[in-house]
Design a protein around this motif. Structure first.
Motif, PDB file in Angstrom:
ATOM      1  N   LEU A  45       0.303   1.234  -1.247  1.00 38.00           N
ATOM      2  CA  LEU A  45      -0.279   0.615  -0.530  1.00 38.00           C
ATOM      3  C   LEU A  45      -1.435  -0.364  -1.645  1.00 38.00           C
ATOM      4  O   LEU A  45      -2.135  -1.597  -1.340  1.00 38.00           O
ATOM      5  CB  LEU A  45      -1.120   1.336   0.187  1.00 38.00           C
ATOM      6  CG  LEU A  45      -0.085   1.766   1.943  1.00 38.00           C
ATOM      7  CD1 LEU A  45      -0.721   2.995   2.393  1.00 38.00           C
ATOM      8  CD2 LEU A  45       0.399   0.708   2.406  1.00 38.00           C
ATOM      9  N   LEU A  48       0.002  -2.885  -3.107  1.00 39.54           N
ATOM     10  CA  LEU A  48       0.375  -4.004  -1.990  1.00 39.54           C
ATOM     11  C   LEU A  48      -0.676  -5.019  -1.281  1.00 39.54           C
ATOM     12  O   LEU A  48      -0.270  -6.170  -1.017  1.00 39.54           O
ATOM     13  CB  LEU A  48       1.536  -3.174  -0.881  1.00 39.54           C
ATOM     14  CG  LEU A  48       1.307  -3.777   0.312  1.00 39.54           C
ATOM     15  CD1 LEU A  48       2.971  -4.925   0.155  1.00 39.54           C
ATOM     16  CD2 LEU A  48       1.823  -2.550   1.336  1.00 39.54           C
ATOM     17  N   ARG A  49      -1.729  -4.030  -1.562  1.00 40.78           N
ATOM     18  CA  ARG A  49      -3.456  -5.108  -0.918  1.00 40.78           C
ATOM     19  C   ARG A  49      -3.842  -6.627  -2.045  1.00 40.78           C
ATOM     20  O   ARG A  49      -3.938  -7.582  -1.933  1.00 40.78           O
ATOM     21  CB  ARG A  49      -4.416  -3.864  -1.227  1.00 40.78           C
ATOM     22  CG  ARG A  49      -5.917  -4.772  -0.847  1.00 40.78           C
ATOM     23  CD  ARG A  49      -7.130  -4.095  -0.708  1.00 40.78           C
ATOM     24  NE  ARG A  49      -6.153  -2.828  -0.091  1.00 40.78           N
ATOM     25  CZ  ARG A  49      -7.162  -1.606  -1.303  1.00 40.78           C
ATOM     26  NH1 ARG A  49      -7.926  -2.030  -2.517  1.00 40.78           N
ATOM     27  NH2 ARG A  49      -7.371  -0.394  -0.697  1.00 40.78           N
ATOM     28  N   GLU A  56      -1.396  -5.659   4.175  1.00 39.52           N
ATOM     29  CA  GLU A  56      -1.234  -4.306   3.789  1.00 39.52           C
ATOM     30  C   GLU A  56      -3.013  -3.938   5.002  1.00 39.52           C
ATOM     31  O   GLU A  56      -3.658  -3.177   5.353  1.00 39.52           O
ATOM     32  CB  GLU A  56      -2.568  -4.360   2.403  1.00 39.52           C
ATOM     33  CG  GLU A  56      -2.857  -2.728   2.123  1.00 39.52           C
ATOM     34  CD  GLU A  56      -4.475  -2.659   2.327  1.00 39.52           C
ATOM     35  OE1 GLU A  56      -4.668  -1.431   2.739  1.00 39.52           O
ATOM     36  OE2 GLU A  56      -5.021  -3.448   2.517  1.00 39.52           O
ATOM     37  N   ARG A  60      -3.091  -0.525   6.832  1.00 43.41           N
ATOM     38  CA  ARG A  60      -3.969   0.665   6.931  1.00 43.41           C
ATOM     39  C   ARG A  60      -5.724   0.013   7.474  1.00 43.41           C
ATOM     40  O   ARG A  60      -5.969  -1.147   7.729  1.00 43.41           O
ATOM     41  CB  ARG A  60      -4.490   0.501   5.545  1.00 43.41           C
ATOM     42  CG  ARG A  60      -3.866   1.676   4.721  1.00 43.41           C
ATOM     43  CD  ARG A  60      -4.170   2.441   3.430  1.00 43.41           C
ATOM     44  NE  ARG A  60      -4.215   1.124   2.677  1.00 43.41           N
ATOM     45  CZ  ARG A  60      -4.568   1.091   1.092  1.00 43.41           C
ATOM     46  NH1 ARG A  60      -4.837   2.749   0.648  1.00 43.41           N
ATOM     47  NH2 ARG A  60      -4.503   0.542   0.265  1.00 43.41           N
TER      48      ARG A  60
END
Length: 109
Positions: A45, A48-49, A56, A60
């Motif tokens: 993740l 992915l950010r 993202e 989250r």
């Protein structure tokens, strides 16, 4: 010594594809935090950010945790039952992202 790295694929539902250029899947590299560690869902993740920050942000919350209304399945298992963000990812892992389904309560009069 180099930190372990694995390529993982996020599989996206139609409701989240808008923030990923209308694609159904995104591949990113997950990198372990240290030389003898394993790549984790959290590290995937994080990557992915870097590539899709708006997507993202929908996965989250402000504290970095998976949002309550999002479920992620790593190789068919719910990530929450595998350690959440600390879930170790095997090489080639597929991560299915699903918005949680809610059941509407019926009221009687």
């Amino acid at each position: 010594m180099a930190r372990p790295v694995t390529l993982v694929t996020f599989m996206l539902p139609a409701t989240l594809r808008h923030w990923a250029g209308e694609t159904t899947e995104i591949r990113v590299f997950a990198i372990a935090d240290h030389d003898d560690g394993h790549p984790t869902l959290g590290s995937a993740l994080d990557m992915l950010r870097r590539t899709h920050p708006f997507l993202e942000q929908r996965l989250r919350d402000d504290y970095g945790c998976i949002r309550r209304h999002i479920s992620m399945f790593v190789c068919g298992e719910n990530a929450r039952h595998l350690g959440g963000l600390d879930c170790a990812l095997p090489p080639g892992a597929e991560i299915f992202v699903l918005p949680a389904l809610s059941r509407r309560q019926e009221t009687t009069s």
